[in-house]
Design an enzyme around this catalytic site. Structure first.
Site, short mmCIF file in Angstrom:
data_model
loop_
_atom_site.label_atom_id
_atom_site.label_comp_id
_atom_site.label_asym_id
_atom_site.label_seq_id
_atom_site.Cartn_x
_atom_site.Cartn_y
_atom_site.Cartn_z
NE ARG A 197 -4.22 -1.64 2.18
CZ ARG A 197 -5.33 -1.37 1.53
NH1 ARG A 197 -5.46 -0.26 0.85
NH2 ARG A 197 -6.33 -2.24 1.54
NE ARG A 216 -6.80 6.50 2.88
CZ ARG A 216 -7.72 5.86 3.57
NH1 ARG A 216 -8.91 6.38 3.77
NH2 ARG A 216 -7.47 4.69 4.08
NE ARG A 263 -9.18 8.62 -5.40
CZ ARG A 263 -9.62 8.06 -4.28
NH1 ARG A 263 -8.77 7.37 -3.51
NH2 ARG A 263 -10.87 8.18 -3.91
CG ASP A 279 -9.13 -2.49 -3.53
OD1 ASP A 279 -8.55 -1.87 -2.62
OD2 ASP A 279 -9.95 -3.39 -3.30
CE1 TYR A 281 -11.77 -7.59 1.86
CE2 TYR A 281 -13.39 -6.16 2.90
CZ TYR A 281 -12.08 -6.55 2.73
OH TYR A 281 -11.07 -5.90 3.40
C1 LIG Z 1 -7.84 -6.10 2.14
C2 LIG Z 1 -7.42 -5.34 0.89
C3 LIG Z 1 -8.21 -4.41 0.21
N1 LIG Z 1 -7.52 -3.93 -0.86
C4 LIG Z 1 -6.28 -4.55 -0.87
C5 LIG Z 1 -6.21 -5.44 0.20
C6 LIG Z 1 -5.04 -6.35 0.50
C7 LIG Z 1 -3.92 -5.47 1.09
C8 LIG Z 1 -4.12 -5.24 2.56
O1 LIG Z 1 -4.51 -6.19 3.25
O2 LIG Z 1 -3.89 -4.08 2.98
C9 LIG Z 1 -5.24 -4.37 -1.91
C10 LIG Z 1 -4.79 -2.97 -2.14
N2 LIG Z 1 -5.63 -1.93 -2.38
C11 LIG Z 1 -4.85 -0.83 -2.62
C12 LIG Z 1 -3.49 -1.19 -2.55
C13 LIG Z 1 -2.30 -0.24 -2.78
C14 LIG Z 1 -1.69 -0.50 -4.11
C15 LIG Z 1 -0.43 0.34 -4.25
O3 LIG Z 1 0.27 0.59 -3.23
O4 LIG Z 1 -0.13 0.73 -5.40
C16 LIG Z 1 -3.45 -2.54 -2.25
C17 LIG Z 1 -2.23 -3.42 -2.14
C18 LIG Z 1 -5.38 0.51 -2.99
C19 LIG Z 1 -6.33 1.06 -1.99
N3 LIG Z 1 -7.49 0.44 -1.62
C20 LIG Z 1 -8.16 1.26 -0.73
C21 LIG Z 1 -7.38 2.41 -0.53
C22 LIG Z 1 -7.79 3.57 0.34
C23 LIG Z 1 -8.71 4.40 -0.57
C24 LIG Z 1 -8.57 5.89 -0.33
O5 LIG Z 1 -9.31 6.37 0.51
O6 LIG Z 1 -7.72 6.47 -1.02
C25 LIG Z 1 -6.24 2.29 -1.33
C26 LIG Z 1 -5.12 3.28 -1.50
C27 LIG Z 1 -9.48 0.97 -0.13
C28 LIG Z 1 -9.50 -0.33 0.57
N4 LIG Z 1 -9.59 -1.54 -0.09
C29 LIG Z 1 -9.58 -2.52 0.86
C30 LIG Z 1 -9.45 -1.94 2.13
C31 LIG Z 1 -9.39 -2.67 3.43
C32 LIG Z 1 -9.38 -0.56 1.93
C33 LIG Z 1 -9.05 0.50 2.97
C34 LIG Z 1 -10.24 1.29 3.38
C35 LIG Z 1 -9.69 2.57 4.04
O7 LIG Z 1 -8.85 2.47 4.96
O8 LIG Z 1 -10.11 3.62 3.58
C36 LIG Z 1 -9.61 -3.97 0.52
#
Ligand SMILES: Cc1c2[nH]c(c1CCC(=O)O)Cc1[nH]c(c(CCC(=O)O)c1C)Cc1[nH]c(c(CCC(=O)O)c1C)Cc1[nH]c(c(C)c1CCC(=O)O)C2
Length: 365
Positions: free
Chosen positions: A45, A49, A58, A94, A169
Site C-alpha cells: 500500500r 493516502r 484523488r 484493489d 467481503y
Molecule cells: C484487504 C485489501 C483491500 N484492498 C487490498 C487489500 C489487500 C492489502 C491489505 O490487506 O492491505 C489491496 C490494495 N488496495 C490498494 C493497494 C495499494 C496498491 C499500491 O500501493 O499501489 C493494495 C495493495 C489501494 C487502496 N485500496 C483502498 C485504498 C484507500 C482508498 C482511499 O481512501 O484512497 C487504497 C489506497 C481501499 C481499501 N480496499 C480494501 C481496504 C481494506 C481498503 C481500505 C479502506 C480505508 O482504509 O479507507 C480492501
C-alpha cells in the site's frame, strides 16, 4: 525460476515492446532466491493516502473511477517510486477491482473499505456469480502498460486478492473482524463454499494473468484475512483454491509472493500453496518464520516483511533498531525482501518511509 527478466516479450499497444532490462533488480534477484547486491525494500500500500500527491490527485475523484482510469493508475503507481526510492512498484489497484469488472456491485467506502450491495450467502447467489470477461479489465490492463512504459528499470508487482479474503467481503457484505458468516457457510455448506471459492480463484487468475501479460514482473496474492482461520480450516477449505491461483500463473515465470496477516501458524501451508516468497506479518520474527518453514527439512525459503506498521509512528531510534533487527533476522532466509508486516497506514509520514528505504539499502542483504 529459470529465465531472466529479459526473456519474456511483452505486448503493448498491439506491438511487441522491447523487454526492459531488469537483470540488476535486487527485488527480482531476492524473489528468485538469489542473494541480491543490496537488501531490496518496498511497502504494501505504498501508493495511498500517506502521500500528499496521492491525496491531491484523488481530490474529488471517487475511488472506483480512479481504479479504472489508465492515466490515474499509472501516475499513482509511480508516485511512491519517485518519492520513496523503493526497489519495486506495486500496481495501483484493489482486490475488488476484478469483482467490479465482473459486474458485482461493490463500492469502496473511504475509511471502511469494500462494501457489497447484495452479499452472497446462498446457492442462488453463488450460482449467479458472473465470470470475469478479460475485456472488462481493459482500462486496468491499459494502466499496467502505461506504468511499464514509464517505470524504467524498476520492477512492477501485480496483485490479486486470494479466494478466502475475497469471499469474506462478498459473504459478510463488507470488512469483518471475525468472518462468522463466512466460516459458518464454509463449515455448514462445504459444497457451496468450494463452488464460490473456485469461482473467485478463476477471477483472480484472470486478473493476475492480465497484469503479467501487460508487463508486471512479479505477483502477490493477498490473503489478508487468512489469519482468522485455523490450520485445519485453511488446509481443508482455503489452501486448494489459493494453490490453484498460484499454479495457474506458474507458466508466466514471474515470482509469486503469498501474504496474509495473523498467519504465524499457517506459514508452511501458505508456502505449500505454491509461493516462491512467503510474506510474513509483524508478529513472527523472520528467523522463527524460517524455522517453521524448514521444520521438516524443506528448502530454506525467501521471506518478505515484516516491520510493524504501527511503529511508523514511533521515534526514529526505535524504528532504526527494529529495521536493523529485522534485516539481521532476514539473513536466516535464502533471501529477504524488506517490507512492512501489512500495508502502509494512511497517516504514515512519507519522510519516515524514505528514511527507512535509505537505512535498508545501507544494510547487509
Ligand atoms: C484487504 C485489501 C483491500 N484492498 C487490498 C487489500 C489487500 C492489502 C491489505 O490487506 O492491505 C489491496 C490494495 N488496495 C490498494 C493497494 C495499494 C496498491 C499500491 O500501493 O499501489 C493494495 C495493495 C489501494 C487502496 N485500496 C483502498 C485504498 C484507500 C482508498 C482511499 O481512501 O484512497 C487504497 C489506497 C481501499 C481499501 N480496499 C480494501 C481496504 C481494506 C481498503 C481500505 C479502506 C480505508 O482504509 O479507507 C480492501
Amino acid at each position: 525460476m529459470s529465465t531472466t527478466a529479459q526473456s519474456r516479450p511483452r505486448a503493448a499497444h498491439g506491438e511487441l515492446r522491447a523487454p526492459r532490462d531488469l537483470t540488476a533488480s535486487p527485488f527480482l534477484a531476492a524473489a528468485r532466491g538469489r542473494r541480491p547486491a543490496r537488501l531490496p525494500v518496498w511497502f504494501m500500500r505504498q501508493a495511498g493516502r500517506s502521500l500528499p500527491e496521492y491525496r491531491a490527485l484523488r481530490e474529488g475523484v471517487p475511488m472506483l473511477k480512479a481504479l479504472f482510469d489508465p492515466e490515474m493508475i499509472a501516475e499513482i503507481t509511480l508516485q511512491p517510486v519517485r518519492r520513496l526510492g523503493v526497489d519495486a512498484a506495486v500496481f495501483f489497484s484493489d482486490i475488488v477491482v476484478p469483482l467490479v469488472a465482473a459486474g458485482i456491485d461493490v463500492d469502496i467506502v473511504p475509511g471502511t473499505g469494500p462494501v457489497v450491495a447484495a452479499p452472497v450467502r446462498d446457492a442462488d447467489a453463488i450460482a449467479r456469480m458472473p465470470e470475469l470477461d478479460p475485456a472488462r479489465l481493459e482500462p486496468v490492463i491499459e494502466g499496467t502498460r502505461l506504468v511499464v512504459d514509464r517505470l524504467g528499470e524498476t520492477p512492477l508487482i501485480g496483485f490479486a486478492g486470494a479466494p478466502f479474503t475475497l469471499a469474506s467481503y462478498l459473504i459478510e457484505g463488507g470488512p469483518s473482524r471475525t468472518h462468522e458468516r463466512t466460516k459458518a457457510l464454509m463449515h455448514s455448506e462445504p459444497a457451496l463454499w468450494h463452488d464460490l471459492a473456485a469461482r473467485l480463484a478463476g477471477i483472480a487468475v484472470t486478473f493476475l494473468r492480465g497484469q503479467v501479460e501487460a508487463g508486471a514482473d512479479a505477483v502477490q496474492l493477498f490473503d489478508s484475512w487468512a489469519g482468522a482461520l485455523t490450520l485445519r480450516e485453511y488446509r481443508e477449505f482455503v489452501q486448494p483454491h489459493s494453490a490453484r491461483v498460484l499454479a495457474a500463473v506458474a507458466d508466466l515465470d514471474v515470482p509469486r509472493i503469498h501474504f496474509g496477516v495473523g498467519t504465524g501458524e499457517l506459514l508452511p501451508a501458505m508456502r505449500d500453496a505454491g509461493a516462491d516468497v512467503v510474506g510474513v506479518d509483524w508478529r513472527v520474527p523472520l528467523d522463527e518464520a524460517v524455522r517453521r518453514l524448514t521444520a521438516n527439512g524443506e528448502p530454506t525459503p525467501v521471506v518478505q516483511g515484516n516491520l510493524d506498521p504501527a511503529l511508523l509512528q514511533a521515534s526514529w531510534p526505535v524504528i532504526e533498531a527494529e529495521v536493523r533487527r529485522i534485516a539481521a533476522e532476514g539473513r536466516a532466509a535464502a533471501a529477504h525482501i524488506f517490507n512492512l508486516g501489512h500495508g502502509v497506514p494512511p497517516g504514515a509520514d512519507p519522510e519516515v518511509l524514505t528514511r527507512i528505504v535509505e537505512l535498508v539499502h545501507s544494510l547487509e542483504p
